[in-house]
Design a protein around this motif. Structure first.
Motif, PDB file in Angstrom:
ATOM      1  N   ALA A 116      -3.207 -22.683  46.312  1.00  0.00           N
ATOM      2  CA  ALA A 116      -3.564 -24.061  45.936  1.00  0.00           C
ATOM      3  C   ALA A 116      -3.245 -25.006  47.087  1.00  0.00           C
ATOM      4  CB  ALA A 116      -2.778 -24.459  44.694  1.00  0.00           C
ATOM      5  N   ASP A 117      -4.121 -25.964  47.284  1.00  0.00           N
ATOM      6  CA  ASP A 117      -3.842 -26.957  48.333  1.00  0.00           C
ATOM      7  C   ASP A 117      -4.061 -28.347  47.791  1.00  0.00           C
ATOM      8  OD1 ASP A 117      -6.638 -27.979  48.901  1.00  0.00           O
ATOM      9  OD2 ASP A 117      -6.966 -25.839  49.375  1.00  0.00           O
ATOM     10  N   THR A 118      -3.603 -29.302  48.554  1.00  0.00           N
ATOM     11  CA  THR A 118      -3.780 -30.704  48.134  1.00  0.00           C
ATOM     12  C   THR A 118      -4.770 -31.374  49.076  1.00  0.00           C
ATOM     13  OG1 THR A 118      -1.908 -31.330  49.520  1.00  0.00           O
ATOM     14  CG2 THR A 118      -1.434 -30.852  47.205  1.00  0.00           C
TER      15      THR A 118
ATOM     16  N   GLY B  83     -14.638 -25.926  60.648  1.00  0.00           N
ATOM     17  CA  GLY B  83     -14.643 -24.671  59.860  1.00  0.00           C
ATOM     18  C   GLY B  83     -15.133 -23.499  60.651  1.00  0.00           C
ATOM     19  N   GLY B  84     -15.248 -22.387  59.952  1.00  0.00           N
ATOM     20  CA  GLY B  84     -15.675 -21.138  60.567  1.00  0.00           C
ATOM     21  C   GLY B  84     -17.145 -20.889  60.353  1.00  0.00           C
ATOM     22  N   SER B  85     -17.484 -19.613  60.230  1.00  0.00           N
ATOM     23  CA  SER B  85     -18.905 -19.232  60.145  1.00  0.00           C
ATOM     24  C   SER B  85     -19.463 -19.309  58.730  1.00  0.00           C
ATOM     25  CB  SER B  85     -19.071 -17.798  60.662  1.00  0.00           C
ATOM     26  OG  SER B  85     -18.268 -16.950  59.874  1.00  0.00           O
ATOM     27  N   GLY B  86     -18.601 -19.495  57.745  1.00  0.00           N
ATOM     28  CA  GLY B  86     -19.097 -19.516  56.360  1.00  0.00           C
ATOM     29  C   GLY B  86     -19.183 -18.131  55.754  1.00  0.00           C
ATOM     30  N   LEU B  87     -18.544 -17.153  56.379  1.00  0.00           N
ATOM     31  CA  LEU B  87     -18.575 -15.781  55.850  1.00  0.00           C
ATOM     32  C   LEU B  87     -17.255 -15.418  55.164  1.00  0.00           C
ATOM     33  CD1 LEU B  87     -20.263 -13.883  58.820  1.00  0.00           C
ATOM     34  CD2 LEU B  87     -21.264 -14.408  56.612  1.00  0.00           C
ATOM     35  N   GLY B  88     -16.200 -16.244  55.460  1.00  0.00           N
ATOM     36  CA  GLY B  88     -14.855 -15.890  54.981  1.00  0.00           C
ATOM     37  C   GLY B  88     -14.790 -15.673  53.478  1.00  0.00           C
ATOM     38  N   LEU B  89     -15.243 -16.638  52.687  1.00  0.00           N
ATOM     39  CA  LEU B  89     -15.121 -16.523  51.225  1.00  0.00           C
ATOM     40  C   LEU B  89     -16.033 -15.420  50.662  1.00  0.00           C
ATOM     41  CD1 LEU B  89     -14.685 -20.217  50.002  1.00  0.00           C
ATOM     42  CD2 LEU B  89     -12.986 -18.388  50.097  1.00  0.00           C
ATOM     43  N   ALA B  90     -17.186 -15.219  51.336  1.00  0.00           N
ATOM     44  CA  ALA B  90     -18.085 -14.126  50.889  1.00  0.00           C
ATOM     45  C   ALA B  90     -17.369 -12.789  51.039  1.00  0.00           C
ATOM     46  CB  ALA B  90     -19.372 -14.142  51.694  1.00  0.00           C
TER      47      ALA B  90
ATOM     48  N   THR C 174      -5.819 -19.687  55.348  1.00  0.00           N
ATOM     49  CA  THR C 174      -6.389 -20.351  56.520  1.00  0.00           C
ATOM     50  C   THR C 174      -7.270 -21.507  56.081  1.00  0.00           C
ATOM     51  OG1 THR C 174      -6.433 -18.203  57.584  1.00  0.00           O
ATOM     52  CG2 THR C 174      -7.694 -19.931  58.653  1.00  0.00           C
ATOM     53  N   ASN C 175      -8.143 -21.239  55.120  1.00  0.00           N
ATOM     54  CA  ASN C 175      -9.029 -22.304  54.599  1.00  0.00           C
ATOM     55  C   ASN C 175      -8.200 -23.454  54.053  1.00  0.00           C
ATOM     56  OD1 ASN C 175     -11.411 -21.140  55.236  1.00  0.00           O
ATOM     57  ND2 ASN C 175     -11.942 -20.431  53.179  1.00  0.00           N
ATOM     58  N   ALA C 176      -7.193 -23.112  53.249  1.00  0.00           N
ATOM     59  CA  ALA C 176      -6.381 -24.148  52.595  1.00  0.00           C
ATOM     60  C   ALA C 176      -5.740 -25.049  53.645  1.00  0.00           C
ATOM     61  CB  ALA C 176      -5.314 -23.483  51.727  1.00  0.00           C
TER      62      ALA C 176
ATOM     63  N   PHE D  40     -22.550 -17.581  54.697  1.00  0.00           N
ATOM     64  CA  PHE D  40     -22.905 -18.644  55.641  1.00  0.00           C
ATOM     65  C   PHE D  40     -22.932 -20.032  55.003  1.00  0.00           C
ATOM     66  CE2 PHE D  40     -24.885 -14.879  57.624  1.00  0.00           C
ATOM     67  CZ  PHE D  40     -24.225 -14.921  58.834  1.00  0.00           C
ATOM     68  N   TRP D  41     -22.332 -20.157  53.814  1.00  0.00           N
ATOM     69  CA  TRP D  41     -22.368 -21.482  53.176  1.00  0.00           C
ATOM     70  C   TRP D  41     -21.120 -22.270  53.575  1.00  0.00           C
ATOM     71  CZ3 TRP D  41     -19.435 -24.614  50.172  1.00  0.00           C
ATOM     72  CH2 TRP D  41     -20.088 -25.753  49.667  1.00  0.00           C
ATOM     73  N   ARG D  42     -21.384 -23.523  53.954  1.00  0.00           N
ATOM     74  CA  ARG D  42     -20.263 -24.425  54.266  1.00  0.00           C
ATOM     75  C   ARG D  42     -20.591 -25.801  53.735  1.00  0.00           C
ATOM     76  NH1 ARG D  42     -19.659 -22.801  60.489  1.00  0.00           N
ATOM     77  NH2 ARG D  42     -21.626 -23.884  60.462  1.00  0.00           N
ATOM     78  N   THR D  43     -19.523 -26.540  53.362  1.00  0.00           N
ATOM     79  CA  THR D  43     -19.802 -27.902  52.846  1.00  0.00           C
ATOM     80  C   THR D  43     -20.324 -28.787  53.952  1.00  0.00           C
ATOM     81  OG1 THR D  43     -17.455 -28.336  53.137  1.00  0.00           O
ATOM     82  CG2 THR D  43     -18.238 -27.972  50.886  1.00  0.00           C
ATOM     83  N   ASP D  44     -19.934 -28.447  55.185  1.00  0.00           N
ATOM     84  CA  ASP D  44     -20.421 -29.244  56.310  1.00  0.00           C
ATOM     85  C   ASP D  44     -21.614 -28.529  56.936  1.00  0.00           C
ATOM     86  OD1 ASP D  44     -20.887 -30.690  58.544  1.00  0.00           O
ATOM     87  OD2 ASP D  44     -19.119 -29.957  59.644  1.00  0.00           O
TER      88      ASP D  44
END
Ligand code: ADP
Length: 605
Positions: free
Chosen positions: A516-518, A546-553, A488-490, A534-538
């Motif tokens: 992997a994404d481009t 983006g979402g809530s920043g919990l996905g990768l955690a 989803t992120n990719a 809760f970390w996001r680049t934006d």
């Protein structure tokens, strides 16, 4: 803030009490051992001194018995003092110095050969020293005669096979004792030898008889005792008072011998020059007690001072640590580590703990604020639309559209709550995994199929590269959740025309999954934080980006729960690759199956 430590529990007070107790015990034990040792030494000295005193007395009695005065006694006294190491002095009964050291002040005994002290030297007949022979001393001729007669008797008795023992008496007489029977003794002339009276003795005995008369008269003993052959009386009548008769003999003899012996003299001996200790115990004098008490007090004072000093040095940093620990979280001052001892180590450990606590506290605050923020947006959306609907002010949306919008926001809320629950479970170690054999190729195929639609909608090509044919021991739902989040992120962060590739391969005992994404990639500085909650680049938290920043955690925690690791590499504008490494089925050291797991270390680079 808690109350200060009560005095009786204070470390310093306890240290003081302990050291005072130890010092007191040590002082008492040392004093007891010293007193015991000294007492024994003094008692030994005393016994030795008592023996020496007796020998001084005996020697002086012997001198007095053989000399009519003390005039020549000086050298004898000097010799006795030198031999015994005692201070000796002799005076007349009225205190006139006869000889010896004037320093001797302790009255010991009266030296009188006619009244010897049976407590000091063995008892003599009627307390008259045997050596006070006076007029009874045989002349030289008589002594020769005595020796010749004695030898005759001895030869005779020896000839008859009897043993004889000869003892020279002080006056020149010889006493013979033998085991021979009466007949043999008589035939060898022993009786005659013993009762023979020499001329000098005869004169003395006559004189003695006269001197005894007044006493015999007084005691009604006149004619009842034989005229003595020696100075001892021999009762010629049974039943007479032997003691009184002996008393009269002694009285007469004393009067007779007075002229021949030195007059009574008072003997002074300083009993024990090394010290004075009464037998049975060592008693300290007043000043000595004061000195000992002073020394004990000094030792105690020094002990207390040293303990107080050491104790204060120990307690000071502990008190500072206690004060620092009592500060509210976030306001604790860092304690300087001043020593390398246990207290230094404790300070460092407390500093570390305090830092950890502050970090955790900051994270908690941040998380609460993040959660509030995440919930606020969907909730305020729902409220705005509902209010508009209530006021009839929502012409652009139909009822169906409104319902759909509300549903989307409700699902978003549910999604956040579910994510938070997953993270809470992972933190608490209660994340439940229903593990089984999962074919990796099948897993990837399903994920690609599931996201095909969304990828197409975003204009992104989603493809499945490689097949590995391996299997992993995993919870299929949870591991699918991992892939879903990554894919989803990719897709989300890859612009149209880009490509997302999902692949799998085996490496040693691991299965390596890659997404992997481009897409836009992640900046080098942001990379270490992508797995934080809760970390996001934006930072604007724009829902569209983006979402809530919990996905990768959650992904990180789920992978860790499966015993794997996750890593990311990325280049801005060129795309990102997320790599998940999981143990191959059967290589895990625990049995496959359902279990609760704890989150383990993550490789976030
Ligand atoms: P979110 O729900 O915001 O996507 P995640 O934890 O999944 O939260 O991702 C955290 C942040 O990491 C995202 O906001 C995004 O900025 C960045 N990110 C995650 N995956 C990618 C990716 N494939 N490409 C670029 N940035 C990504």
């Amino acid at each position: 803030m808690s109350a200060p430590v009560p005095l009786r529990h204070s470390l310093l007070v306890r240290l003081l009490a302990a050291s005072i107790a130890i010092a007191t015990c040590a002082i008492a034990a040392t004093a007891w051992l010293t007193a015991r040792g000294t007492t024994r030494a003094l008692q030994r000295d005393q016994v030795a001194a008592a023996g020496q005193q007796t020998s001084v007395y005996a020697d002086l009695v012997a001198y007095a018995a053989g000399h009519p005065s003390w005039d020549q006694a000086g050298p004898v006294l000097a010799e006795l003092g030198a031999r015994t190491g005692l201070e000796i002095r002799l005076t007349t009964p009225d205190g006139r110095l006869l000889g010896g050291s004037p320093r001797a002040v302790k009255a010991y005994v009266v030296v009188d050969p006619l009244h010897v002290d049976p407590g000091v030297v063995p008892a003599h007949h009627e307390y008259i020293d045997d050596r006070a022979v006076g007029p009874y001393r045989l002349t030289a001729d008589e002594q020769r005669q005595e020796r010749a007669d004695s030898e005759k008797v001895q030869t005779c008795l020896n000839g008859k096979g009897h043993t004889v023992r000869a003892t020279a008496l002080p006056g020149g007489r010889i006493a013979l004792s033998t085991d021979a029977p009466a007949a043999a003794r008589d035939s060898c002339g022993l009786r005659d030898f013993a009762t023979h009276v020499y001329r000098s003795e005869q004169a003395a005995l006559v004189e003695l008889g006269e001197l005894m008369l007044p006493c015999l008269d007084q005691n009604d003993l006149q004619g009842k005792v034989t005229s003595a052959v020696t100075w001892r009386y021999f009762p010629n009548e049974s039943g007479i008072d032997a003691e009184r008769a002996a008393g009269c003999t002694a009285t007469g003899r004393r009067i007779q011998l007075e002229r021949y012996v030195a007059p009574p003299a008072q003997l002074f001996i300083n009993a024990a020059p090394a010290g004075t200790a009464p037998v049975g115990g060592f008693r300290l004098s007043g000043p000595n007690i004061a000195r000992t008490a002073g020394a004990a007090l000094l030792v105690l004072t020094v002990t207390v001072l040293i303990t107080a000093l050491v104790g204060a040095r120990l307690v000071r940093p502990l008190r500072a640590l206690t004060a620092a620990a009592r500060h509210p979280a976030g306001h604790q001052p860092g304690m300087p580590v001043r020593s390398r001892d246990e207290i230094g180590a404790l300070t460092a450990a407390l500093n570390e703990m305090s830092e950890r606590r502050e970090r955790a506290e900051a994270q908690r605050r941040e998380m609460v604020s993040d959660i509030a923020h995440e919930l606020r947006t969907p909730l305020s959306n729902i409220r705005t639309w509902l209010e508009a609907a209530e006021d009839g002010l929502a012409p652009p949306v139909t009822d169906a559209e409104l319902t759909s919008l509300l549903l989307t926001e409700a699902m978003q809320l549910q999604h956040i709550v579910a994510d938070l629950q997953d993270l809470a479970d992972a933190d608490a170690g209660t994340l439940r995994l229903d593990r089984r054999r999962v074919h990796v190729d099948e897993l990837i195929r399903q994920a690609v199929t599931a996201h095909h639609g969304s990828a197409e909608a975003a204009g992104v090509t989603l493809r499945h590269r490689d097949t590995c044919g391996a299997a992993i021991d995993a919870d299929p739902v949870r591991i699918a959740q991992v892939l879903t989040n990554l894919v989803t992120n990719a897709i989300r962060y890859t612009p149209a025309g880009g490509m997302v590739t999902v692949g799998a391969r085996t490496e040693n005992a691991d299965v390596v999954l890659t997404v992997a994404d481009t897409g836009r990639g992640i900046g080098e500085h942001d990379l270490p934080y992508v797995f934080d909650r809760f970390w996001r680049t934006d930072p604007s938290r724009n829902r569209d980006t983006g979402g809530s920043g919990l996905g990768l955690a959650i992904v990180r925690d789920l992978v860790a729960a499966h015993g794997g690791t996750i890593a990311v590499t990325s280049r801005t504008g060129r795309g990102s690759t997320f790599t998940v490494r999981l143990p191959t089925y059967g290589t895990d050291d625990h049995e496959p199956g359902s279990r609760k797991v704890k989150t383990s270390a993550i490789d976030g680079s």
